[in-house]
Design a protein around this motif. Sequence first.
Motif, mmCIF file in Angstrom:
data_model
loop_
_atom_site.group_PDB
_atom_site.id
_atom_site.type_symbol
_atom_site.label_atom_id
_atom_site.label_comp_id
_atom_site.label_asym_id
_atom_site.label_seq_id
_atom_site.Cartn_x
_atom_site.Cartn_y
_atom_site.Cartn_z
ATOM 1 N N GLU A 27 0.893 -1.151 -0.181
ATOM 2 C CA GLU A 27 0.107 -0.113 0.005
ATOM 3 C C GLU A 27 0.886 1.325 0.012
ATOM 4 N N HIS A 28 1.919 1.209 0.816
ATOM 5 C CA HIS A 28 2.818 2.601 0.644
ATOM 6 C C HIS A 28 3.456 2.700 -0.507
ATOM 7 N N PHE A 29 4.079 1.436 -1.215
ATOM 8 C CA PHE A 29 4.764 1.760 -2.448
ATOM 9 C C PHE A 29 3.601 2.244 -3.381
ATOM 10 N N LEU A 30 2.484 1.752 -3.450
ATOM 11 C CA LEU A 30 1.516 2.025 -4.403
ATOM 12 C C LEU A 30 0.928 3.593 -4.336
ATOM 13 N N GLN A 31 1.051 4.028 -2.885
ATOM 14 C CA GLN A 31 0.666 5.304 -2.803
ATOM 15 C C GLN A 31 1.544 6.232 -3.214
ATOM 16 N N LEU A 32 3.097 5.959 -3.248
ATOM 17 C CA LEU A 32 4.053 6.878 -4.017
ATOM 18 C C LEU A 32 3.808 6.917 -5.246
#
Length: 86
Positions: A27-32
């Motif tokens: 989720e953090h990777f996709l948010q970036l």
Amino acid sequence: LMLGSMGLSGNTLCVFMFLASADGEVEHFLQLLCSNDVAIPVGCSVRTLILNKRGGIELSCTVIREAQNRWASFFQPLLQEVRLKF
């Protein structure tokens, strides 16, 4: 105005990609990467743009949250080339 020559070519490829992690890393990777918020409920989807490090658009995709830490992404990278000669 007289047009000497013109060309247009396109190539479309459809890709499914699955991302999963033991914790919230995906989720953090996709948010970036994504222009839209991907912190969506399980079973929902969102259309978004994947951006490069300068904020430029790389491609458009649909992100689907399949489970708490598993996402599917469907995208169609489009390669287009336009040549105009006057």
